[in-house]
Design a protein around this motif. Structure first.
Motif, PDB file in Angstrom:
ATOM      1  N   GLY A 416       0.815  -1.214   0.000  1.00 58.73           N
ATOM      2  CA  GLY A 416       0.000   0.000   0.000  1.00 58.73           C
ATOM      3  C   GLY A 416       0.840   1.252   0.000  1.00 58.73           C
ATOM      4  O   GLY A 416       1.928   1.290   0.571  1.00 58.73           O
ATOM      5  N   GLY A 417       0.328   2.290  -0.634  1.00 62.50           N
ATOM      6  CA  GLY A 417       1.014   3.565  -0.684  1.00 62.50           C
ATOM      7  C   GLY A 417       1.556   3.879  -2.070  1.00 62.50           C
ATOM      8  O   GLY A 417       1.511   3.036  -2.980  1.00 62.50           O
ATOM      9  N   ALA A 418       2.041   5.090  -2.221  1.00 57.91           N
ATOM     10  CA  ALA A 418       2.616   5.547  -3.486  1.00 57.91           C
ATOM     11  C   ALA A 418       4.022   6.055  -3.244  1.00 57.91           C
ATOM     12  O   ALA A 418       4.335   6.576  -2.166  1.00 57.91           O
ATOM     13  CB  ALA A 418       1.754   6.636  -4.110  1.00 57.91           C
ATOM     14  N   CYS A 419       4.852   5.918  -4.268  1.00 49.16           N
ATOM     15  CA  CYS A 419       6.232   6.403  -4.193  1.00 49.16           C
ATOM     16  C   CYS A 419       6.512   7.247  -5.425  1.00 49.16           C
ATOM     17  O   CYS A 419       6.479   6.746  -6.547  1.00 49.16           O
ATOM     18  CB  CYS A 419       7.220   5.245  -4.108  1.00 49.16           C
ATOM     19  SG  CYS A 419       8.956   5.775  -4.117  1.00 49.16           S
ATOM     20  N   PHE A 420       6.748   8.535  -5.236  1.00 46.60           N
ATOM     21  CA  PHE A 420       7.149   9.445  -6.312  1.00 46.60           C
ATOM     22  C   PHE A 420       8.672   9.576  -6.261  1.00 46.60           C
ATOM     23  O   PHE A 420       9.228   9.992  -5.241  1.00 46.60           O
ATOM     24  CB  PHE A 420       6.503  10.815  -6.130  1.00 46.60           C
ATOM     25  CG  PHE A 420       5.033  10.826  -6.431  1.00 46.60           C
ATOM     26  CD1 PHE A 420       4.562  11.241  -7.667  1.00 46.60           C
ATOM     27  CD2 PHE A 420       4.118  10.419  -5.478  1.00 46.60           C
ATOM     28  CE1 PHE A 420       3.211  11.257  -7.949  1.00 46.60           C
ATOM     29  CE2 PHE A 420       2.756  10.420  -5.742  1.00 46.60           C
ATOM     30  CZ  PHE A 420       2.298  10.843  -6.984  1.00 46.60           C
ATOM     31  N   GLU A 421       9.319   9.215  -7.364  1.00 54.00           N
ATOM     32  CA  GLU A 421      10.789   9.228  -7.397  1.00 54.00           C
ATOM     33  C   GLU A 421      11.284  10.175  -8.468  1.00 54.00           C
ATOM     34  O   GLU A 421      10.906  10.068  -9.640  1.00 54.00           O
ATOM     35  CB  GLU A 421      11.327   7.827  -7.658  1.00 54.00           C
ATOM     36  CG  GLU A 421      12.856   7.772  -7.605  1.00 54.00           C
ATOM     37  CD  GLU A 421      13.392   6.374  -7.780  1.00 54.00           C
ATOM     38  OE1 GLU A 421      13.790   5.763  -6.767  1.00 54.00           O
ATOM     39  OE2 GLU A 421      13.393   5.896  -8.936  1.00 54.00           O
ATOM     40  N   ILE A 422      12.131  11.111  -8.064  1.00 53.38           N
ATOM     41  CA  ILE A 422      12.780  12.059  -8.975  1.00 53.38           C
ATOM     42  C   ILE A 422      14.209  11.568  -9.212  1.00 53.38           C
ATOM     43  O   ILE A 422      14.926  11.258  -8.252  1.00 53.38           O
ATOM     44  CB  ILE A 422      12.793  13.481  -8.380  1.00 53.38           C
ATOM     45  CG1 ILE A 422      11.367  14.007  -8.209  1.00 53.38           C
ATOM     46  CG2 ILE A 422      13.609  14.426  -9.256  1.00 53.38           C
ATOM     47  CD1 ILE A 422      11.302  15.336  -7.475  1.00 53.38           C
ATOM     48  N   ARG A 423      14.608  11.506 -10.471  1.00 48.14           N
ATOM     49  CA  ARG A 423      15.983  11.136 -10.819  1.00 48.14           C
ATOM     50  C   ARG A 423      16.651  12.322 -11.488  1.00 48.14           C
ATOM     51  O   ARG A 423      16.166  12.813 -12.515  1.00 48.14           O
ATOM     52  CB  ARG A 423      16.003   9.931 -11.753  1.00 48.14           C
ATOM     53  CG  ARG A 423      15.383   8.674 -11.158  1.00 48.14           C
ATOM     54  CD  ARG A 423      15.585   7.486 -12.089  1.00 48.14           C
ATOM     55  NE  ARG A 423      14.909   6.296 -11.603  1.00 48.14           N
ATOM     56  CZ  ARG A 423      13.682   5.937 -11.929  1.00 48.14           C
ATOM     57  NH1 ARG A 423      12.987   6.704 -12.773  1.00 48.14           N
ATOM     58  NH2 ARG A 423      13.137   4.848 -11.451  1.00 48.14           N
TER      59      ARG A 423
END
Length: 436
Positions: A416-423
């Motif tokens: 569960g949950g969301a992960c926003f990843e900036i590269r």
């Protein structure tokens, strides 16, 4: 090449028409061909005429005559040769394919010289007495005499020269096309080059450059409006924040504080839109770990009042990228605020900084459906109606990341949950001065 063939046929047709109008006659080419194919060498080594179907067809020309000679001096005649032509017989091997046209009485005066390659060697022919007149006869004769000799070299030159000439003339167009592909909203001063372009295309390129100038002016006006509006909003928002701070703690104060934060975020978002026009060459070294800690400190009161906990994960070594500190901080703030709105009102919001230049925000909410993971970065798009957020936050995150030559993605977390990843691309070496 098709155009050249059409012009060539039209010219021959015109010349044939002029010849036909003048009633000029020539020797029928089919008769010449029939005579040439019928010449053979018998067992005794004499030139003879075979009794072929083509020869029998010559009966329709009772006045036909010919003289045939080969390289060995052997000779074959049929019919009476006109006296005025007899003088050509002795020099026949010296003559090439040619003909004499006659304006009057072509049966007597029209003559054709032909060279035929027989199995036993070349045969030189002098043929007459088979008159033909009219535009088609003239066209057939002209085409057989000049068609291959003129058109074949012309077509070969066209195949070799025209492509080279076209590539050379349009080389500037290919360069201009590459320039056009590179134009985007962050390169408003880019214009198409007019050098080495064909004269016919230069007005189009100038018109496109003028259109780009007008668009750039309109974008500048929009940026000024956004900046002025954001600055005008900042003062009343700051006053409102101060007054809310005087309220007694409670659910009402938390709701008002969230609304004020939303207004403040909208004003900052408008400023970010105005600032995104800056070039990458204007950016400076930024420590992502310092940005993450600063955002955590600033957002902690809002995160805690919304029922969440917040943490920063990663080591202490600097992670340096070329960027705008304020813009990167705004992108991280937008991701944290997105987690507050969609995280379910409980759990931990984690900010992770990777040594490889990644910056991610995780929550423990319901996550983002696969079919929505691209659309949520569109401006003003919301998964569901909400009285929180502006619909610009995630769009601004992508714009800021694009400015920094990076990428941003969202994925669901197992459990569960969301992960926003900036590269973001790392700096190759630390700068001399300490990063901000």
């Amino acid at each position: 090449m098709g155009f050249q063939l059409v012009i060539f046929v039209l010219v021959l047709t015109g010349i044939s028409w002029v010849i036909a109008v003048k009633s000029a006659g020539s020797v029928d080419e089919s008769v010449v061909a029939a005579v040439a194919k019928s010449i053979e060498l018998d067992a005794q080594g004499h030139l003879v005429q075979a009794n072929t179907a083509e020869v029998r067809a010559l009966e329709s020309f009772p006045t036909v005559w010919f003289v045939a000679r080969d390289g060995a001096g052997r000779e074959l005649r049929r019919g009476p040769v006109p006296p005025h032509i007899e003088g050509l017989v002795s020099v026949l091997p010296s003559l090439g394919d040619s003909g004499i046209w006659a304006r009057h009485n072509p049966a007597v005066f029209a003559t054709r010289v032909a060279v035929h390659d027989a199995p036993f060697g070349p045969v030189y022919l002098l043929v007459g007495g088979a008159p033909t007149q009219g535009i088609w006869a003239a066209f057939t004769l002209l085409f057989s005499a000049f068609g291959l000799q003129l058109m074949l070299p012309l077509l070969l030159v066209t195949l070799c020269f025209i492509p080279w000439l076209a590539r050379r003339a349009l080389a500037g167009v290919a360069r201009t096309a590459r320039q056009a592909e590179a134009i985007n909203i962050r390169k408003r001063d880019a214009r198409l080059g007019e050098e080495d372009l064909p004269t016919e295309i230069q007005p189009l390129v100038r018109a496109v450059n003028e259109a780009l100038t007008r668009l750039s002016q309109d974008y500048d006006a929009r940026d000024r409006f956004l900046a002025d509006a954001a600055h005008e909003l900042r003062a009343p928002i700051a006053i409102l924040e101060a007054r809310v701070g005087l309220l007694v703690s409670g659910s009402a104060r938390a709701r008002v504080l969230a609304d004020v934060s939303r207004l403040s975020n909208l004003a900052e978002a408008l400023l970010d839109l105005q600032r995104l026009g800056r070039k990458l060459s204007d950016l400076k070294p930024v420590n992502l770990r310092a940005v993450a800690h600063q955002v955590t400190t600033d957002m902690a009161p809002l995160v805690l009042s919304a029922g969440y906990e917040i943490e920063v994960n990663g080591g202490d070594a600097p992670v340096l990228v070329a960027g705008d500190r304020l813009a990167l901080g705004r992108a991280l703030i937008n991701l944290v605020q997105n987690a507050i709105v969609h995280g379910g009102g409980h759990g931990v919001i984690s900010i992770d900084v990777g040594a490889n230049g990644t910056l991610s925000v995780r929550d423990q909410g319901p996550g983002v459906a696969t079919e929505e993971q691209e659309r949520i970065f569109e401006p003003f798009y919301r998964i569901q109606p909400s009285d929180q957020g502006t619909g610009l936050g995630l769009h601004l995150v992508r714009e800021i990341v694009d400015l920094h030559q990076g990428s941003v993605e969202v994925a669901e977390i197992q459990g569960g949950g969301a992960c926003f990843e900036i590269r973001l691309p790392l700096l190759s070496a630390p700068p001399a001065a300490s990063p901000r």
